[in-house]
Write an enzyme that holds these catalytic residues in place. Sequence first.
Site, PDB file in Angstrom:
ATOM      1  N   ASP A 209      -0.592   5.339   5.530  1.00  0.00           N
ATOM      2  CA  ASP A 209      -0.844   5.421   4.093  1.00  0.00           C
ATOM      3  C   ASP A 209      -1.654   4.229   3.585  1.00  0.00           C
ATOM      4  O   ASP A 209      -2.349   4.310   2.584  1.00  0.00           O
ATOM      5  CB  ASP A 209       0.509   5.492   3.359  1.00  0.00           C
ATOM      6  CG  ASP A 209       0.364   5.352   1.854  1.00  0.00           C
ATOM      7  OD1 ASP A 209      -0.265   6.247   1.260  1.00  0.00           O
ATOM      8  OD2 ASP A 209       0.838   4.361   1.285  1.00  0.00           O
ATOM      9  N   LEU A 290       0.722   5.438  -5.721  1.00  0.00           N
ATOM     10  CA  LEU A 290      -0.533   5.629  -6.477  1.00  0.00           C
ATOM     11  C   LEU A 290      -1.770   5.266  -5.664  1.00  0.00           C
ATOM     12  O   LEU A 290      -2.878   5.277  -6.186  1.00  0.00           O
ATOM     13  CB  LEU A 290      -0.504   4.774  -7.752  1.00  0.00           C
ATOM     14  CG  LEU A 290       0.533   5.230  -8.791  1.00  0.00           C
ATOM     15  CD1 LEU A 290       0.648   4.220  -9.905  1.00  0.00           C
ATOM     16  CD2 LEU A 290       0.160   6.588  -9.369  1.00  0.00           C
ATOM     17  N   ARG A 291      -1.551   4.939  -4.384  1.00  0.00           N
ATOM     18  CA  ARG A 291      -2.696   4.534  -3.569  1.00  0.00           C
ATOM     19  C   ARG A 291      -3.751   5.625  -3.485  1.00  0.00           C
ATOM     20  O   ARG A 291      -4.943   5.361  -3.526  1.00  0.00           O
ATOM     21  CB  ARG A 291      -2.217   4.163  -2.178  1.00  0.00           C
ATOM     22  CG  ARG A 291      -2.585   2.761  -1.812  1.00  0.00           C
ATOM     23  CD  ARG A 291      -2.186   2.359  -0.419  1.00  0.00           C
ATOM     24  NE  ARG A 291      -1.489   1.089  -0.476  1.00  0.00           N
ATOM     25  CZ  ARG A 291      -0.280   0.880   0.003  1.00  0.00           C
ATOM     26  NH1 ARG A 291       0.363   1.851   0.596  1.00  0.00           N
ATOM     27  NH2 ARG A 291       0.286  -0.292  -0.092  1.00  0.00           N
ATOM     28  N   GLY A 292      -3.303   6.876  -3.363  1.00  0.00           N
ATOM     29  CA  GLY A 292      -4.235   8.003  -3.249  1.00  0.00           C
ATOM     30  C   GLY A 292      -5.138   8.103  -4.465  1.00  0.00           C
ATOM     31  O   GLY A 292      -6.359   8.292  -4.347  1.00  0.00           O
TER      32      GLY A 292
END
Length: 373
Positions: A209, A290-292
Amino acid sequence: MSPTAQATAAARRVVFPFTAIVGQEEMKLALLLNVIDPKIGGVMIMGDRGTGKSTTIRALADLLPEIPVVANDPFNSDPSDPDLMSDEVRQQLQQGADIPVVPKKVQMVDLPLGATEDRVCGTIDIEKALSEGVKAFEPGLLAKANRGILYVDEVNLLDDHLVDVLLDSAASGWNTVEREGISIRHPARFVLVGSGNPEEGELRPQLLDRFGMHAEIRTVKEPALRVQIVEQRSEFDQNPPVFLEQYQSQQEELQQKIINAQKLLPSVTIDYDLRVKISEVCSELDVDGLRGDIVTNRAAKAIAAYEERTEVTIDDIRRVMTLCLRHRLRKDPLESIDSGYKVQKTFSRVFGVELSEETTQQNGTGQKIGLRN
C-alpha cells in the site's frame, strides 16, 4: 557532441535507450510520472521474468538530465534546496561560505538482496566519535540514492524490516541513524522502484500500500513484436554507439519533455468535482486510508504536466487510476475479476463514462494504459 562529451559517454557504461523499448507502456508511464513528481511515492513493478524490468529502469536513469550537486558531497546535496542538502552544507551556506557546484548524472542505486541494514542506512564509527569527538558517519546506499532512483529487484524476497526502512525514508525524505546515543540524519529523497515476480510471493498488503503505483507487466504475446524486440536487442549488442545514435533525437526530446513537465507541475490544477469523484471511486472500492486519493490526484496532475496542460481531464484520471489503486484493493481469494478491471469499472460508473471495448476484453488480463508521446 563535443570531444569531451564523447569521451564521457564512452567512459560510461552503455545503456539501452528508453525510447527504443517496445511495449510495456504501463511500466514506462508509471516510471515517467514518478520522475516528474517523486512525491507520488515510487513504483512496484510485478511481472514475468525476462520482461525488461531492469533494462527499462536503467534506461530511465540514463535518460534523465544532469542535476547540480555540491562537489564532493556524499549525499548529492542540492546547492539551493534546504530539504535536499546535508546539515553540513546548510551550515556552510548560513556562514556565507562559497560552495562549489558540479553537474552530475542522476544516480541509479541497485540494492542487492543480501544487503544489511548498515549497508543500506550507513554506520556510525563509535570509537572515532568517542576518541576524537567527531560524528564519524559512513554513508550507506540511501545517502548515495538521494535525488536519484533506488532500485530493488525481487523486492518481495527482501526482509520486511528492510522494506519498511526504505519506504520510511522514501516517504519522509530523510534517513536517521542512531547508535549509542549518537544520532545522524541526512536527506534521502529518491524514487523507489521495486520489481518482483508474483510467482515468488506477494509483498505484505501494508507494505504494498505504501508504494505509490503498481504496474503489472506481462510477456509480449504477439510474434511480430517479439521478433522486433529480439532484433533490436541483437542490433544494440552488436554495435551500441550506432544503435544509440538512431535514438539520440528521440531521447533528447523526451528528456526535454520531462524537464518541461517538472517546471509546469506546480501550475497544474484539478477541478473540485473531479477530486470528489476520485474520492468517491476510492470509497466505493473500499480502499483503506487516504493514500489512494492523494496518489491519484498527484499522478493525474503529473500526466497533465507531461502532456503540457495545466488542467486535469477525466481521461488523465482514467489513465492513472488503475496504476494508483489496483494494489490497494482488498483481495478476495474467490474473486476471478482482475483488480485493474474492477478499478476501471467503478471509475466508469462514478465518472459516467463508458468502459472501452479493450478494457472489457481485457478483464482478467490487466488494463492497458496508453502513453502518448
